[in-house]
Design a protein around this motif. Sequence first.
Motif, PDB file in Angstrom:
ATOM      1  N   VAL A  18       8.698  16.565  51.641  1.00  0.00           N
ATOM      2  CA  VAL A  18       8.944  17.912  52.157  1.00  0.00           C
ATOM      3  C   VAL A  18       7.605  18.623  52.182  1.00  0.00           C
ATOM      4  O   VAL A  18       6.891  18.658  51.177  1.00  0.00           O
ATOM      5  CB  VAL A  18       9.930  18.698  51.272  1.00  0.00           C
ATOM      6  N   LEU A  19       7.265  19.148  53.340  1.00  0.00           N
ATOM      7  CA  LEU A  19       5.986  19.827  53.508  1.00  0.00           C
ATOM      8  C   LEU A  19       6.304  21.254  53.898  1.00  0.00           C
ATOM      9  O   LEU A  19       6.930  21.479  54.935  1.00  0.00           O
ATOM     10  CB  LEU A  19       5.235  19.100  54.628  1.00  0.00           C
ATOM     11  N   PHE A  20       5.915  22.208  53.076  1.00  0.00           N
ATOM     12  CA  PHE A  20       6.267  23.604  53.337  1.00  0.00           C
ATOM     13  C   PHE A  20       5.010  24.453  53.444  1.00  0.00           C
ATOM     14  O   PHE A  20       4.107  24.312  52.621  1.00  0.00           O
ATOM     15  CB  PHE A  20       7.151  24.152  52.198  1.00  0.00           C
ATOM     16  N   GLY A  21       4.998  25.374  54.396  1.00  0.00           N
ATOM     17  CA  GLY A  21       3.921  26.363  54.420  1.00  0.00           C
ATOM     18  C   GLY A  21       3.500  26.747  55.821  1.00  0.00           C
ATOM     19  O   GLY A  21       3.660  25.972  56.769  1.00  0.00           O
ATOM     20  N   ILE A 139      11.955  19.591  61.886  1.00  0.00           N
ATOM     21  CA  ILE A 139      11.079  20.772  61.933  1.00  0.00           C
ATOM     22  C   ILE A 139      11.960  21.971  62.297  1.00  0.00           C
ATOM     23  O   ILE A 139      12.242  22.212  63.469  1.00  0.00           O
ATOM     24  CB  ILE A 139       9.945  20.583  62.969  1.00  0.00           C
ATOM     25  N   PRO A 140      12.442  22.723  61.297  1.00  0.00           N
ATOM     26  CA  PRO A 140      13.351  23.836  61.595  1.00  0.00           C
ATOM     27  C   PRO A 140      12.615  25.039  62.182  1.00  0.00           C
ATOM     28  O   PRO A 140      11.446  25.268  61.864  1.00  0.00           O
ATOM     29  CB  PRO A 140      13.937  24.184  60.223  1.00  0.00           C
ATOM     30  N   THR A 141      13.324  25.799  63.006  1.00  0.00           N
ATOM     31  CA  THR A 141      12.725  27.000  63.609  1.00  0.00           C
ATOM     32  C   THR A 141      13.553  28.258  63.354  1.00  0.00           C
ATOM     33  O   THR A 141      13.188  29.333  63.817  1.00  0.00           O
ATOM     34  CB  THR A 141      12.582  26.833  65.138  1.00  0.00           C
ATOM     35  N   THR A 142      14.678  28.133  62.643  1.00  0.00           N
ATOM     36  CA  THR A 142      15.497  29.325  62.412  1.00  0.00           C
ATOM     37  C   THR A 142      15.531  29.756  60.951  1.00  0.00           C
ATOM     38  O   THR A 142      15.749  30.928  60.674  1.00  0.00           O
ATOM     39  CB  THR A 142      16.959  29.116  62.863  1.00  0.00           C
ATOM     40  N   GLY A 143      15.321  28.849  59.998  1.00  0.00           N
ATOM     41  CA  GLY A 143      15.303  29.256  58.599  1.00  0.00           C
ATOM     42  C   GLY A 143      16.645  29.698  58.069  1.00  0.00           C
ATOM     43  O   GLY A 143      16.767  30.774  57.502  1.00  0.00           O
ATOM     44  N   GLY A 144      17.656  28.883  58.247  1.00  0.00           N
ATOM     45  CA  GLY A 144      18.943  29.268  57.712  1.00  0.00           C
ATOM     46  C   GLY A 144      19.877  28.129  57.382  1.00  0.00           C
ATOM     47  O   GLY A 144      20.480  28.109  56.320  1.00  0.00           O
ATOM     48  N   THR A 145      19.970  27.158  58.250  1.00  0.00           N
ATOM     49  CA  THR A 145      21.026  26.158  58.081  1.00  0.00           C
ATOM     50  C   THR A 145      20.764  25.201  56.923  1.00  0.00           C
ATOM     51  O   THR A 145      21.697  24.684  56.331  1.00  0.00           O
ATOM     52  CB  THR A 145      21.184  25.303  59.347  1.00  0.00           C
ATOM     53  N   ILE A 178       8.448  22.186  57.066  1.00  0.00           N
ATOM     54  CA  ILE A 178       9.047  23.519  57.119  1.00  0.00           C
ATOM     55  C   ILE A 178       7.928  24.550  57.214  1.00  0.00           C
ATOM     56  O   ILE A 178       7.227  24.815  56.235  1.00  0.00           O
ATOM     57  CB  ILE A 178       9.918  23.771  55.863  1.00  0.00           C
ATOM     58  N   ASP A 179       7.766  25.093  58.407  1.00  0.00           N
ATOM     59  CA  ASP A 179       6.645  25.988  58.676  1.00  0.00           C
ATOM     60  C   ASP A 179       7.180  27.366  59.061  1.00  0.00           C
ATOM     61  O   ASP A 179       7.713  27.548  60.153  1.00  0.00           O
ATOM     62  CB  ASP A 179       5.814  25.393  59.819  1.00  0.00           C
ATOM     63  N   PRO A 180       7.039  28.347  58.169  1.00  0.00           N
ATOM     64  CA  PRO A 180       7.621  29.661  58.450  1.00  0.00           C
ATOM     65  C   PRO A 180       7.054  30.343  59.698  1.00  0.00           C
ATOM     66  O   PRO A 180       7.717  31.210  60.271  1.00  0.00           O
ATOM     67  CB  PRO A 180       7.329  30.483  57.194  1.00  0.00           C
ATOM     68  N   GLU A 181       5.869  29.957  60.136  1.00  0.00           N
ATOM     69  CA  GLU A 181       5.332  30.561  61.369  1.00  0.00           C
ATOM     70  C   GLU A 181       6.253  30.301  62.552  1.00  0.00           C
ATOM     71  O   GLU A 181       6.318  31.096  63.479  1.00  0.00           O
ATOM     72  CB  GLU A 181       3.931  30.013  61.669  1.00  0.00           C
ATOM     73  N   LEU A 182       6.975  29.167  62.506  1.00  0.00           N
ATOM     74  CA  LEU A 182       7.867  28.839  63.625  1.00  0.00           C
ATOM     75  C   LEU A 182       9.068  29.774  63.705  1.00  0.00           C
ATOM     76  O   LEU A 182       9.750  29.829  64.720  1.00  0.00           O
ATOM     77  CB  LEU A 182       8.351  27.386  63.508  1.00  0.00           C
ATOM     78  N   THR A 183       9.365  30.499  62.627  1.00  0.00           N
ATOM     79  CA  THR A 183      10.515  31.417  62.675  1.00  0.00           C
ATOM     80  C   THR A 183      10.119  32.797  63.190  1.00  0.00           C
ATOM     81  O   THR A 183      10.982  33.637  63.424  1.00  0.00           O
ATOM     82  CB  THR A 183      11.164  31.602  61.280  1.00  0.00           C
ATOM     83  N   LEU A 184       8.826  33.044  63.375  1.00  0.00           N
ATOM     84  CA  LEU A 184       8.382  34.385  63.785  1.00  0.00           C
ATOM     85  C   LEU A 184       8.982  34.801  65.131  1.00  0.00           C
ATOM     86  O   LEU A 184       9.173  35.983  65.383  1.00  0.00           O
ATOM     87  CB  LEU A 184       6.851  34.456  63.844  1.00  0.00           C
ATOM     88  N   THR A 185       9.269  33.809  65.986  1.00  0.00           N
ATOM     89  CA  THR A 185       9.836  34.141  67.299  1.00  0.00           C
ATOM     90  C   THR A 185      11.359  34.026  67.313  1.00  0.00           C
ATOM     91  O   THR A 185      11.978  34.209  68.357  1.00  0.00           O
ATOM     92  CB  THR A 185       9.267  33.207  68.393  1.00  0.00           C
ATOM     93  N   THR A 251      11.792  43.762  59.243  1.00  0.00           N
ATOM     94  CA  THR A 251      10.472  43.497  59.841  1.00  0.00           C
ATOM     95  C   THR A 251      10.324  42.002  60.110  1.00  0.00           C
ATOM     96  O   THR A 251       9.725  41.275  59.323  1.00  0.00           O
ATOM     97  CB  THR A 251       9.335  43.948  58.866  1.00  0.00           C
ATOM     98  N   PRO A 252      10.880  41.535  61.241  1.00  0.00           N
ATOM     99  CA  PRO A 252      10.876  40.087  61.524  1.00  0.00           C
ATOM    100  C   PRO A 252       9.476  39.483  61.614  1.00  0.00           C
ATOM    101  O   PRO A 252       9.326  38.281  61.499  1.00  0.00           O
ATOM    102  CB  PRO A 252      11.598  39.988  62.873  1.00  0.00           C
ATOM    103  N   SER A 253       8.449  40.333  61.814  1.00  0.00           N
ATOM    104  CA  SER A 253       7.083  39.799  61.937  1.00  0.00           C
ATOM    105  C   SER A 253       6.407  39.614  60.576  1.00  0.00           C
ATOM    106  O   SER A 253       5.276  39.150  60.514  1.00  0.00           O
ATOM    107  CB  SER A 253       6.243  40.762  62.779  1.00  0.00           C
ATOM    108  N   ASP A 254       7.100  39.933  59.492  1.00  0.00           N
ATOM    109  CA  ASP A 254       6.531  39.823  58.150  1.00  0.00           C
ATOM    110  C   ASP A 254       6.550  38.352  57.706  1.00  0.00           C
ATOM    111  O   ASP A 254       7.593  37.822  57.298  1.00  0.00           O
ATOM    112  CB  ASP A 254       7.359  40.698  57.193  1.00  0.00           C
ATOM    113  N   LEU A 255       5.388  37.711  57.791  1.00  0.00           N
ATOM    114  CA  LEU A 255       5.331  36.261  57.527  1.00  0.00           C
ATOM    115  C   LEU A 255       5.693  35.917  56.086  1.00  0.00           C
ATOM    116  O   LEU A 255       6.327  34.893  55.823  1.00  0.00           O
ATOM    117  CB  LEU A 255       3.940  35.716  57.882  1.00  0.00           C
ATOM    118  N   GLU A 256       5.296  36.787  55.158  1.00  0.00           N
ATOM    119  CA  GLU A 256       5.606  36.525  53.755  1.00  0.00           C
ATOM    120  C   GLU A 256       7.125  36.529  53.519  1.00  0.00           C
ATOM    121  O   GLU A 256       7.670  35.671  52.821  1.00  0.00           O
ATOM    122  CB  GLU A 256       4.969  37.619  52.899  1.00  0.00           C
ATOM    123  N   ALA A 257       7.804  37.498  54.140  1.00  0.00           N
ATOM    124  CA  ALA A 257       9.263  37.563  54.027  1.00  0.00           C
ATOM    125  C   ALA A 257       9.900  36.372  54.731  1.00  0.00           C
ATOM    126  O   ALA A 257      10.866  35.772  54.233  1.00  0.00           O
ATOM    127  CB  ALA A 257       9.779  38.872  54.618  1.00  0.00           C
TER     128      ALA A 257
END
Length: 410
Positions: A18-21, A139-145, A178-185, A251-257
């Motif tokens: 698992v690679l996260f970040g 490679i998830p893009t929604t951060g939920g399932t 798992i790359d949180p940048e992909l959920t920004l959109t 604030t959907p653009s908050d990368l930390e969140a």
Amino acid sequence: MGMENALGLGLVRQPKTVLFGPGQRRQLGRYAKGFGTRALVVTDARMATTPEFEALAKDLRDSGLAVTVFDRAEPDLPRRNVMDVASMAGAVDVIIGVGGGSCMDLAKASSAVLAHGGDVRDYFGEFAVPGPCIPVITIPTTGGTGAEVTSLAIVFDEETGMKMAVADAHIEPAIAIIDPELTLTCPKGLTAATAADALSHLVEAYTARPKNPTPEQIATQIYVGKNRITDMFCENGLKLMNRSLERVVATPSDLEARADVMFAAYCAGMAINTTGTAAAHAIQSPMAAIGHTPHGFGVGALLPYVMRLNLPYATAEFAGIAQALDVAAPGSSQEEQARAAIIRIEALLEATGTPLELTALGIDESHFDRIAGSAIKASRLVLNNPAPLTEEAVRKVLARGVAGDRSFWE
Ligand SMILES: [Fe+2]
């Protein structure tokens, strides 16, 4: 059946890596080439047109892989998608699922069909896949399932009108990136609904029954109950949701969140991969056909009433949730702490925009019998629920939900 983990069991099934970040998606090519030279990437039409997707495909090609793309994954993964992938893919060394739950489920279901032939129907059920499959990278893009780490693929069989599951350790992804940048959109509504889903997974897994499984049950059943490893994931996931769920919706653009909520969803996936979910998911499934509510909002809408049903059977577990959510007042009773946890979970659900009254989902009394009859047939989930889940109990949950009655039950 009691609520004690009498075996002191810890059990987890998980990807090898698992690679996260933020930015870690750029390692895809490096990892994929470890499996061979032919990559199949499955995604949906929207994702396929994004610069992020183009960069992933380029990275694969730059790493020496031939890339085939299937970009027609549909929501609620229909069986025809799996069969289409099976007929177009040819020989592949690695399957990469990029997108939401159905894209990743498509990768997992296809890995079984491409490795063993036949129809995806042959693999419906638990441990029906005969052996190892084509390695999968998610490679998830929604951060939920949480589908990036589960050994489950939900497939809608159009001919029978039923949602079926391939549930098998052989389709466990080899690698989750798992790359949180992909959920920004990820659109705001989808972000909120999937976050509500992940929060529900954490609550349902943490309050699920420890099943004290026999070795035989561990080998043949996918959901073997709450245990000390899944608890660890749930506690961490709940802490992160508590810190950042409200922020990610505002604030959907908050990368930390985004990163916190995506990590929490990963934790939830790790937990439900071993425990499964419970009453809220069992009841939501037949409800979905009525109001066509997004899965996360449907489950979240039921959760306040399901938690009240379960409270007397899982008081200590809800008090544990209060500790994780930092709402356990020092010196207060376990019951008071448990109630505080439920109220805080509801505030978090409310922040996502989850309707907390079932009338908002188009449900009324005329639906109760049909929903209750169908819900209790989801035996894997029914057995997980701390309170006995009878038809009568389901009708009680629905009645409270339609009335929006969130007083505690006597
Ligand atoms: Fe769910």
